[in-house]
Design a protein around this motif. Structure first.
Motif, PDB file in Angstrom:
ATOM      1  N   ASN A 268       0.770  -1.315   0.016  1.00 22.25           N
ATOM      2  CA  ASN A 268      -0.005   0.037  -0.021  1.00 22.25           C
ATOM      3  C   ASN A 268       0.954   1.232  -0.207  1.00 22.25           C
ATOM      4  O   ASN A 268       0.471   2.099  -0.582  1.00 22.25           O
ATOM      5  N   VAL A 269       1.682   1.271   0.742  1.00 23.85           N
ATOM      6  CA  VAL A 269       2.904   2.382   0.771  1.00 23.85           C
ATOM      7  C   VAL A 269       3.284   2.634  -0.545  1.00 23.85           C
ATOM      8  O   VAL A 269       3.539   3.632  -1.120  1.00 23.85           O
ATOM      9  N   PHE A 270       3.795   1.508  -1.122  1.00 23.64           N
ATOM     10  CA  PHE A 270       4.296   1.550  -2.630  1.00 23.64           C
ATOM     11  C   PHE A 270       3.442   2.264  -3.620  1.00 23.64           C
ATOM     12  O   PHE A 270       3.740   3.155  -4.377  1.00 23.64           O
ATOM     13  N   LEU A 271       2.228   1.725  -3.576  1.00 20.66           N
ATOM     14  CA  LEU A 271       1.268   2.220  -4.522  1.00 20.66           C
ATOM     15  C   LEU A 271       0.691   3.510  -4.290  1.00 20.66           C
ATOM     16  O   LEU A 271       0.373   4.426  -4.978  1.00 20.66           O
ATOM     17  N   ALA A 272       0.803   4.029  -2.835  1.00 18.39           N
ATOM     18  CA  ALA A 272       0.126   5.502  -2.619  1.00 18.39           C
ATOM     19  C   ALA A 272       1.441   6.609  -3.078  1.00 18.39           C
ATOM     20  O   ALA A 272       0.955   7.608  -2.864  1.00 18.39           O
ATOM     21  N   ASP A 273       2.731   6.163  -3.029  1.00 14.73           N
ATOM     22  CA  ASP A 273       3.862   7.058  -2.904  1.00 14.73           C
ATOM     23  C   ASP A 273       3.807   7.931  -4.124  1.00 14.73           C
ATOM     24  O   ASP A 273       3.270   7.304  -5.428  1.00 14.73           O
ATOM     25  N   ASP A 274       4.020   9.218  -4.134  1.00 12.65           N
ATOM     26  CA  ASP A 274       4.112  10.026  -5.368  1.00 12.65           C
ATOM     27  C   ASP A 274       5.139   9.757  -6.463  1.00 12.65           C
ATOM     28  O   ASP A 274       5.301  10.099  -7.489  1.00 12.65           O
ATOM     29  N   ASP A 275       6.484   9.110  -5.917  1.00 18.35           N
ATOM     30  CA  ASP A 275       7.421   8.577  -6.739  1.00 18.35           C
ATOM     31  C   ASP A 275       7.749   7.246  -6.549  1.00 18.35           C
ATOM     32  O   ASP A 275       8.847   7.010  -6.062  1.00 18.35           O
ATOM     33  N   PRO A 276       6.884   6.089  -6.859  1.00 20.64           N
ATOM     34  CA  PRO A 276       7.114   4.748  -6.748  1.00 20.64           C
ATOM     35  C   PRO A 276       8.346   4.237  -7.277  1.00 20.64           C
ATOM     36  O   PRO A 276       8.897   2.985  -6.979  1.00 20.64           O
TER      37      PRO A 276
ATOM     38  N   GLU B  15       4.102   0.426 -14.835  1.00 20.77           N
ATOM     39  CA  GLU B  15       3.396   1.666 -15.412  1.00 20.77           C
ATOM     40  C   GLU B  15       2.824   2.287 -14.501  1.00 20.77           C
ATOM     41  O   GLU B  15       1.937   1.800 -13.834  1.00 20.77           O
ATOM     42  N   TYR B  16       3.235   3.510 -14.301  1.00 20.18           N
ATOM     43  CA  TYR B  16       3.026   4.400 -13.362  1.00 20.18           C
ATOM     44  C   TYR B  16       1.901   5.390 -13.522  1.00 20.18           C
ATOM     45  O   TYR B  16       1.158   6.118 -12.833  1.00 20.18           O
ATOM     46  N   GLY B  17       1.485   5.198 -14.999  1.00 14.64           N
ATOM     47  CA  GLY B  17       0.226   5.876 -15.478  1.00 14.64           C
ATOM     48  C   GLY B  17      -0.552   5.316 -16.346  1.00 14.64           C
ATOM     49  O   GLY B  17      -0.117   4.297 -16.929  1.00 14.64           O
ATOM     50  N   LEU B  18      -1.788   5.760 -16.564  1.00 16.40           N
ATOM     51  CA  LEU B  18      -2.612   5.135 -17.678  1.00 16.40           C
ATOM     52  C   LEU B  18      -2.107   5.411 -19.212  1.00 16.40           C
ATOM     53  O   LEU B  18      -2.115   6.542 -19.402  1.00 16.40           O
ATOM     54  N   GLY B  19      -1.554   4.525 -20.166  1.00 15.95           N
ATOM     55  CA  GLY B  19      -1.209   5.170 -21.342  1.00 15.95           C
ATOM     56  C   GLY B  19      -1.993   5.257 -22.202  1.00 15.95           C
ATOM     57  O   GLY B  19      -3.383   4.881 -22.259  1.00 15.95           O
ATOM     58  N   LYS B  20      -1.813   5.647 -23.620  1.00 10.19           N
ATOM     59  CA  LYS B  20      -2.841   6.166 -24.571  1.00 10.19           C
ATOM     60  C   LYS B  20      -3.324   5.013 -25.172  1.00 10.19           C
ATOM     61  O   LYS B  20      -4.617   5.004 -25.263  1.00 10.19           O
TER      62      LYS B  20
ATOM     63  N   ALA C 159      -3.601  -1.941  -9.224  1.00 14.78           N
ATOM     64  CA  ALA C 159      -2.652  -1.490 -10.395  1.00 14.78           C
ATOM     65  C   ALA C 159      -1.700  -0.166  -9.742  1.00 14.78           C
ATOM     66  O   ALA C 159      -2.520   0.607  -9.061  1.00 14.78           O
ATOM     67  N   LEU C 160      -0.678  -0.108 -10.191  1.00 11.67           N
ATOM     68  CA  LEU C 160       0.058   1.210 -10.049  1.00 11.67           C
ATOM     69  C   LEU C 160      -0.455   2.625 -10.406  1.00 11.67           C
ATOM     70  O   LEU C 160      -0.576   3.567  -9.984  1.00 11.67           O
ATOM     71  N   PHE C 161      -1.373   2.164 -11.605  1.00 13.94           N
ATOM     72  CA  PHE C 161      -2.041   3.378 -12.157  1.00 13.94           C
ATOM     73  C   PHE C 161      -3.367   3.517 -11.804  1.00 13.94           C
ATOM     74  O   PHE C 161      -4.261   4.011 -12.660  1.00 13.94           O
ATOM     75  N   ALA C 162      -3.811   2.948 -10.625  1.00 15.93           N
ATOM     76  CA  ALA C 162      -5.226   3.065 -10.067  1.00 15.93           C
ATOM     77  C   ALA C 162      -5.626   4.480 -10.046  1.00 15.93           C
ATOM     78  O   ALA C 162      -6.731   4.572 -10.519  1.00 15.93           O
ATOM     79  N   TRP C 163      -5.026   5.664  -9.811  1.00 15.41           N
ATOM     80  CA  TRP C 163      -5.560   6.823  -9.591  1.00 15.41           C
ATOM     81  C   TRP C 163      -6.025   7.078 -11.179  1.00 15.41           C
ATOM     82  O   TRP C 163      -7.310   7.767 -11.205  1.00 15.41           O
TER      83      TRP C 163
END
Length: 363
Positions: A44-52, A323-328, A223-227
């Motif tokens: 959870n700490v990993f997923l919530a961090d601004d710079d995982p 993947e830290y964001g949802l890609g195109k 997922a890492l890109f959950a937000w």
């Protein structure tokens, strides 16, 4: 990151300064707290961090393969950054633990182990709980008292979950976050209760989701890109009304004892248990389609074909690792998927309306 770690009182640890203990997956935290620890869900700490990514980089610098599970590497990096002295690894939960746990030991971390039994049998679970309590120097009697103290927080989490699908007042991200945090209550079950009550008060003033929203289920590990994912779906007129793994964290079937509580979980046991729970919730929550997340290098994820056959509804599989964001490309696929789901749902509604009108004529 988790902040304000609880050194307050709970259960057997009243009046005692609480030491943090890392957990790599869902474990019976009541036993840990009864022994004078407060659990830190490293994932959870990993997923919530601004710079995982920095946690992953630390692990790779220390020898983890580049082509390996990012979540496992993140857990390793978080543990070292927090300076935790003790970690509990869950045996059989993740194949990557065969590397993670020895690597933590090599860094001087004390590694304990816990394993769920192969079967969701209360007597077998009871024995595992007793072994864990003995390992930590506490008793199940103390742990049962902690269970009672945590019941309010878990009850609030399930109330938030209920309002997500039954009333349409809670969005998918809020549901995800509220349920996921129950694995360690972000350091304080008291603060968790306060924040949950605030959320419940806030959503009581909202208008419910429109009936035209596509109702979705999210199945699989967070997922890492959950937000990005939940907010993108909202922008496309979709509402996630079922977060499968996250809901399990909140113990939806608490029963009357710790053994019954942890025997009611689905992910540690046979896939058939998990599928039975998923299909029941899909029906109850009137889900239109499924987003199935597949974590790379993970042997615990559901096979996509099996999920589709069992669920009997449209499903899309998103593969991910670091993947830290949802890609195109993922966004394009999701838009297409939502359009297909809408068409199928609207067609079924027209057929249902036609059949109802015909029955009225026949009368």
């Amino acid at each position: 990151m988790h902040d304000g770690w609880c050194c307050a009182t709970i259960g057997a640890s009243k009046g005692v300064t609480v030491e943090k203990i890392g957990i790599t997956a869902q474990v019976p935290i009541e036993v840990l707290i009864a022994a004078g620890y407060w659990p830190v869900d490293l994932g959870n700490v990993f997923l919530a961090d601004d710079d995982p990514g920095r946690f992953v980089q630390r692990a790779e610098e220390d020898g983890f393969p580049i082509r390996s599970c990012a979540r496992t590497k993140g857990i390793y990096g978080v543990c070292l950054e927090l300076g935790l002295k003790t970690v509990i690894g869950v045996e059989g939960n993740c194949a990557s633990n065969t590397l993670l746990l020895p690597m933590l030991k090599s860094q001087g971390v004390r590694v304990l182990s816990f394993a769920y039994p192969d079967q969701a049998n209360q007597l077998l679970v009871q024995k595992k709980l007793e072994d864990l309590a003995e390992q930590l120097g506490t008793t199940l009697h103390r742990a049962e008292s902690v269970r009672e103290e945590l019941s309010e927080a878990r009850g609030l989490a399930l109330q938030i979950d209920d309002l997500t699908w039954s009333e349409g007042l809670v969005n998918g991200w809020e549901n995800h976050k509220s349920l996921l945090d129950t694995s360690d209550f972000s350091g304080s079950h008291i603060r968790y209760c306060d924040e949950a009550r605030q959320l419940l008060q806030m959503v009581s003033q909202r208008r419910p989701y429109s009936g035209d929203c596509v109702r979705l289920a999210y199945v699989g590990a967070p997922a890492l890109f959950a937000w990005d994912l939940y907010h993108f779906l909202e922008s496309e007129g979709a509402h996630v009304v079922f977060n499968e793994t996250q809901r399990q964290r909140a113990i939806p079937n608490p029963g009357q004892s710790l053994a019954e509580q942890y025997a009611s979980l689905t992910r540690p046991y046979l896939i058939s248990h998990r599928l039975r729970d998923i299909t029941a919730e899909l029906k109850a929550r009137r889900v239109d389609g499924i987003i199935h997340y597949n974590q790379a290098f993970c042997g615990r994820e559901l096979p996509a074909m099996l999920l589709r056959r069992t669920a009997g509804m449209p499903a899309i599989t998103l593969d991910g690792n670091d993947e830290y964001g949802l890609g195109k490309r993922a966004k394009v696929r999701l838009r297409h998927f939502l359009e297909v789901v809408r068409r199928l749902r609207d067609s079924e509604r027209k057929i249902s309306d036609f059949l109802r009108s015909e029955r009225r004529v026949e009368r």
